[in-house]
Design a protein around this motif. Structure first.
Motif, PDB file in Angstrom:
ATOM      1  N   GLN A 178       8.888   6.812  -1.866  1.00 44.59           N
ATOM      2  CA  GLN A 178       7.576   6.847  -1.231  1.00 44.59           C
ATOM      3  C   GLN A 178       7.538   5.829  -0.100  1.00 44.59           C
ATOM      4  OE1 GLN A 178       5.262   8.992  -1.929  1.00 44.59           O
ATOM      5  NE2 GLN A 178       6.029   9.760  -3.877  1.00 44.59           N
ATOM      6  N   TRP A 179       6.747   6.137   0.917  1.00 45.13           N
ATOM      7  CA  TRP A 179       6.501   5.171   1.979  1.00 45.13           C
ATOM      8  C   TRP A 179       5.461   4.169   1.506  1.00 45.13           C
ATOM      9  CZ3 TRP A 179       9.416   4.556   6.012  1.00 45.13           C
ATOM     10  CH2 TRP A 179      10.121   5.641   6.550  1.00 45.13           C
ATOM     11  N   TYR A 180       5.651   2.920   1.891  1.00 42.89           N
ATOM     12  CA  TYR A 180       4.692   1.856   1.606  1.00 42.89           C
ATOM     13  C   TYR A 180       4.484   1.038   2.874  1.00 42.89           C
ATOM     14  CZ  TYR A 180       5.269   2.698  -3.389  1.00 42.89           C
ATOM     15  OH  TYR A 180       5.288   3.270  -4.631  1.00 42.89           O
ATOM     16  N   VAL A 181       3.293   0.465   3.016  1.00 46.56           N
ATOM     17  CA  VAL A 181       3.002  -0.441   4.113  1.00 46.56           C
ATOM     18  C   VAL A 181       2.700  -1.796   3.493  1.00 46.56           C
ATOM     19  CG1 VAL A 181       1.444  -1.022   6.003  1.00 46.56           C
ATOM     20  CG2 VAL A 181       2.093   1.350   5.612  1.00 46.56           C
ATOM     21  N   PRO A 182       3.614  -2.742   3.622  1.00 41.68           N
ATOM     22  CA  PRO A 182       3.303  -4.085   3.111  1.00 41.68           C
ATOM     23  C   PRO A 182       2.344  -4.782   4.068  1.00 41.68           C
ATOM     24  CG  PRO A 182       5.492  -4.041   4.095  1.00 41.68           C
ATOM     25  CD  PRO A 182       4.942  -2.643   4.187  1.00 41.68           C
ATOM     26  N   THR A 183       1.534  -5.675   3.539  1.00 37.86           N
ATOM     27  CA  THR A 183       0.626  -6.437   4.391  1.00 37.86           C
ATOM     28  C   THR A 183       1.055  -7.904   4.395  1.00 37.86           C
ATOM     29  OG1 THR A 183      -0.934  -6.743   2.563  1.00 37.86           O
ATOM     30  CG2 THR A 183      -1.333  -4.883   4.033  1.00 37.86           C
TER      31      THR A 183
ATOM     32  N   ILE B 101       0.837  -1.192   0.000  1.00 36.52           N
ATOM     33  CA  ILE B 101       0.000   0.000   0.000  1.00 36.52           C
ATOM     34  C   ILE B 101       0.876   1.247   0.000  1.00 36.52           C
ATOM     35  CG2 ILE B 101      -1.785   1.235   1.261  1.00 36.52           C
ATOM     36  CD1 ILE B 101      -2.137  -1.680   2.625  1.00 36.52           C
ATOM     37  N   SER B 102       0.656   2.111  -0.981  1.00 36.56           N
ATOM     38  CA  SER B 102       1.403   3.356  -1.055  1.00 36.56           C
ATOM     39  C   SER B 102       0.825   4.376  -0.085  1.00 36.56           C
ATOM     40  CB  SER B 102       1.340   3.930  -2.472  1.00 36.56           C
ATOM     41  OG  SER B 102       1.876   5.234  -2.486  1.00 36.56           O
ATOM     42  N   LEU B 103       1.690   5.111   0.562  1.00 38.64           N
ATOM     43  CA  LEU B 103       1.259   6.180   1.466  1.00 38.64           C
ATOM     44  C   LEU B 103       1.313   7.543   0.785  1.00 38.64           C
ATOM     45  CD1 LEU B 103       3.133   5.138   4.719  1.00 38.64           C
ATOM     46  CD2 LEU B 103       0.848   4.562   3.993  1.00 38.64           C
ATOM     47  N   ALA B 104       1.594   7.558  -0.519  1.00 40.53           N
ATOM     48  CA  ALA B 104       1.780   8.814  -1.228  1.00 40.53           C
ATOM     49  C   ALA B 104       0.514   9.660  -1.250  1.00 40.53           C
ATOM     50  CB  ALA B 104       2.257   8.548  -2.654  1.00 40.53           C
ATOM     51  N   ASP B 105      -0.640   9.048  -1.374  1.00 42.68           N
ATOM     52  CA  ASP B 105      -1.884   9.800  -1.510  1.00 42.68           C
ATOM     53  C   ASP B 105      -2.936   9.281  -0.541  1.00 42.68           C
ATOM     54  OD1 ASP B 105      -3.949  11.411  -2.310  1.00 42.68           O
ATOM     55  OD2 ASP B 105      -4.269  10.396  -4.214  1.00 42.68           O
ATOM     56  N   TYR B 106      -2.939   9.844   0.658  1.00 38.41           N
ATOM     57  CA  TYR B 106      -3.905   9.406   1.662  1.00 38.41           C
ATOM     58  C   TYR B 106      -5.323   9.776   1.258  1.00 38.41           C
ATOM     59  CZ  TYR B 106      -3.998  14.230   3.180  1.00 38.41           C
ATOM     60  OH  TYR B 106      -4.141  15.578   3.208  1.00 38.41           O
ATOM     61  N   ALA B 107      -5.491  10.812   0.442  1.00 34.80           N
ATOM     62  CA  ALA B 107      -6.833  11.267   0.071  1.00 34.80           C
ATOM     63  C   ALA B 107      -7.612  10.175  -0.658  1.00 34.80           C
ATOM     64  CB  ALA B 107      -6.756  12.526  -0.783  1.00 34.80           C
ATOM     65  N   ALA B 108      -6.953   9.386  -1.487  1.00 34.60           N
ATOM     66  CA  ALA B 108      -7.638   8.297  -2.189  1.00 34.60           C
ATOM     67  C   ALA B 108      -8.138   7.263  -1.185  1.00 34.60           C
ATOM     68  CB  ALA B 108      -6.705   7.657  -3.207  1.00 34.60           C
ATOM     69  N   GLY B 109      -7.333   6.950  -0.196  1.00 34.18           N
ATOM     70  CA  GLY B 109      -7.760   6.020   0.844  1.00 34.18           C
ATOM     71  C   GLY B 109      -8.890   6.574   1.683  1.00 34.18           C
ATOM     72  N   VAL B 110      -8.863   7.877   1.934  1.00 32.52           N
ATOM     73  CA  VAL B 110      -9.940   8.516   2.694  1.00 32.52           C
ATOM     74  C   VAL B 110     -11.253   8.397   1.928  1.00 32.52           C
ATOM     75  CG1 VAL B 110     -10.810  10.756   3.503  1.00 32.52           C
ATOM     76  CG2 VAL B 110      -8.462  10.071   4.016  1.00 32.52           C
ATOM     77  N   GLU B 111     -11.213   8.546   0.609  1.00 33.39           N
ATOM     78  CA  GLU B 111     -12.439   8.409  -0.175  1.00 33.39           C
ATOM     79  C   GLU B 111     -12.980   6.986  -0.121  1.00 33.39           C
ATOM     80  OE1 GLU B 111     -14.481  10.772  -1.222  1.00 33.39           O
ATOM     81  OE2 GLU B 111     -13.008  12.009  -0.201  1.00 33.39           O
TER      82      GLU B 111
ATOM     83  N   ALA C 168      -3.278  -5.725   9.294  1.00 36.02           N
ATOM     84  CA  ALA C 168      -2.522  -6.586   8.376  1.00 36.02           C
ATOM     85  C   ALA C 168      -1.209  -5.948   7.973  1.00 36.02           C
ATOM     86  CB  ALA C 168      -3.348  -6.882   7.129  1.00 36.02           C
ATOM     87  N   GLY C 169      -0.929  -4.789   8.520  1.00 32.71           N
ATOM     88  CA  GLY C 169       0.270  -4.062   8.126  1.00 32.71           C
ATOM     89  C   GLY C 169       1.527  -4.592   8.786  1.00 32.71           C
ATOM     90  N   LEU C 170       2.615  -4.461   8.088  1.00 33.26           N
ATOM     91  CA  LEU C 170       3.937  -4.786   8.604  1.00 33.26           C
ATOM     92  C   LEU C 170       4.696  -3.468   8.723  1.00 33.26           C
ATOM     93  CD1 LEU C 170       4.574  -7.864   6.286  1.00 33.26           C
ATOM     94  CD2 LEU C 170       3.779  -7.896   8.648  1.00 33.26           C
ATOM     95  N   ALA C 171       5.951  -3.493   9.056  1.00 30.33           N
ATOM     96  CA  ALA C 171       6.727  -2.265   9.204  1.00 30.33           C
ATOM     97  C   ALA C 171       6.775  -1.505   7.877  1.00 30.33           C
ATOM     98  CB  ALA C 171       8.144  -2.597   9.656  1.00 30.33           C
ATOM     99  N   PRO C 172       6.593  -0.181   7.901  1.00 31.69           N
ATOM    100  CA  PRO C 172       6.665   0.607   6.666  1.00 31.69           C
ATOM    101  C   PRO C 172       8.040   0.485   6.010  1.00 31.69           C
ATOM    102  CG  PRO C 172       5.798   1.925   8.474  1.00 31.69           C
ATOM    103  CD  PRO C 172       6.300   0.641   9.067  1.00 31.69           C
ATOM    104  N   VAL C 173       8.062   0.609   4.705  1.00 29.80           N
ATOM    105  CA  VAL C 173       9.309   0.571   3.938  1.00 29.80           C
ATOM    106  C   VAL C 173       9.349   1.763   2.997  1.00 29.80           C
ATOM    107  CG1 VAL C 173       9.557  -1.938   4.044  1.00 29.80           C
ATOM    108  CG2 VAL C 173       8.297  -0.917   2.151  1.00 29.80           C
ATOM    109  N   LEU C 174      10.543   2.136   2.603  1.00 31.73           N
ATOM    110  CA  LEU C 174      10.740   3.225   1.654  1.00 31.73           C
ATOM    111  C   LEU C 174      11.173   2.605   0.329  1.00 31.73           C
ATOM    112  CD1 LEU C 174      10.647   6.325   1.716  1.00 31.73           C
ATOM    113  CD2 LEU C 174      13.082   6.308   2.202  1.00 31.73           C
ATOM    114  N   ARG C 175      10.399   2.888  -0.729  1.00 34.26           N
ATOM    115  CA  ARG C 175      10.700   2.349  -2.057  1.00 34.26           C
ATOM    116  C   ARG C 175      10.481   3.427  -3.093  1.00 34.26           C
ATOM    117  NH1 ARG C 175       8.097  -3.580  -1.877  1.00 34.26           N
ATOM    118  NH2 ARG C 175       9.507  -4.436  -0.329  1.00 34.26           N
TER     119      ARG C 175
END
Length: 184
Positions: free
Chosen positions: A102-107, A3-13, A87-94
């Motif tokens: 960008q920050w990502y949260v792998p599940t 999961i990309s953390l770049a655009d929280y607004a899409a997740g909020v929608e 379901a999240g694991l430690a955030p990673v930078l990719r």
């Protein structure tokens, strides 16, 4: 799933759309089966939902609504953090496809669809609180509606949980009232 953390607004929608499926907002259950869940999540690369996934996502919907109804920023952050941890694991930078970091949260590989969705929504709601503040969680302004939503818009002026439904209904009612008043 990553999961990309770049655009929280899409997740909020997605969170708003999910909460809007509840009988509290619509008067009847809108998340009635796997097809409706698949339509809700069409923008995400998720497996085909099952009836069990629908039940789990309905339970998740209550948790998401509770975050939106939290009375303080601290409670909202606590609730969203719990969602992100489903379901999240430690955030990673990719690097993203454009080469930017960008920050990502792998599940977890064995995460349920509801767990993956919880991670997406938890991260998105945390991003909203961080970037725009807790006051962006609101109750619908339409009379008689019990819906809630998170406003990720730039201007922060959203008033309705479902603008196309609640906003239009109120506009029609106001228009009819003006016509009746003018006819007197």
């Amino acid at each position: 799933m990553l999961i990309s953390l770049a655009d929280y607004a899409a997740g909020v929608e997605v969170a708003n759309d999910l909460v809007a499926t509840s009988p509290d907002a619509r008067g009847a259950e809108a998340l009635t089966g796997p097809a409706e869940l698949a339509a809700l999540l069409a923008a995400y690369d998720v497996r085909t939902p099952t009836a069990a996934d629908v039940e789990q996502v309905r339970l998740l919907r209550r948790e998401v609504r509770a975050v939106m109804e939290a009375g303080t920023a601290e409670r909202a952050v606590e609730g969203a953090s719990l969602l992100a941890g489903h379901a999240g694991l430690a955030p990673v930078l990719r690097r993203d496809p454009s080469g930017r970091w960008q920050w990502y949260v792998p599940t977890a590989r064995d995460a349920s669809l509801a767990g993956e969705l919880a991670a997406v929504l938890g991260v998105a709601l945390l991003g909203l609180v961080r970037a725009l503040g807790h006051d962006r969680f609101r109750a619908c302004a339409a009379p008689g509606c019990r819906g809630v939503f998170a406003d990720a818009s730039r201007a922060g002026r959203r008033r309705y949980c479902m603008p196309e439904r609640c906003g239009n209904r109120l506009n029609v009612a106001n228009h009819r009232a003006r016509r009746r008043e003018a006819a007197r």
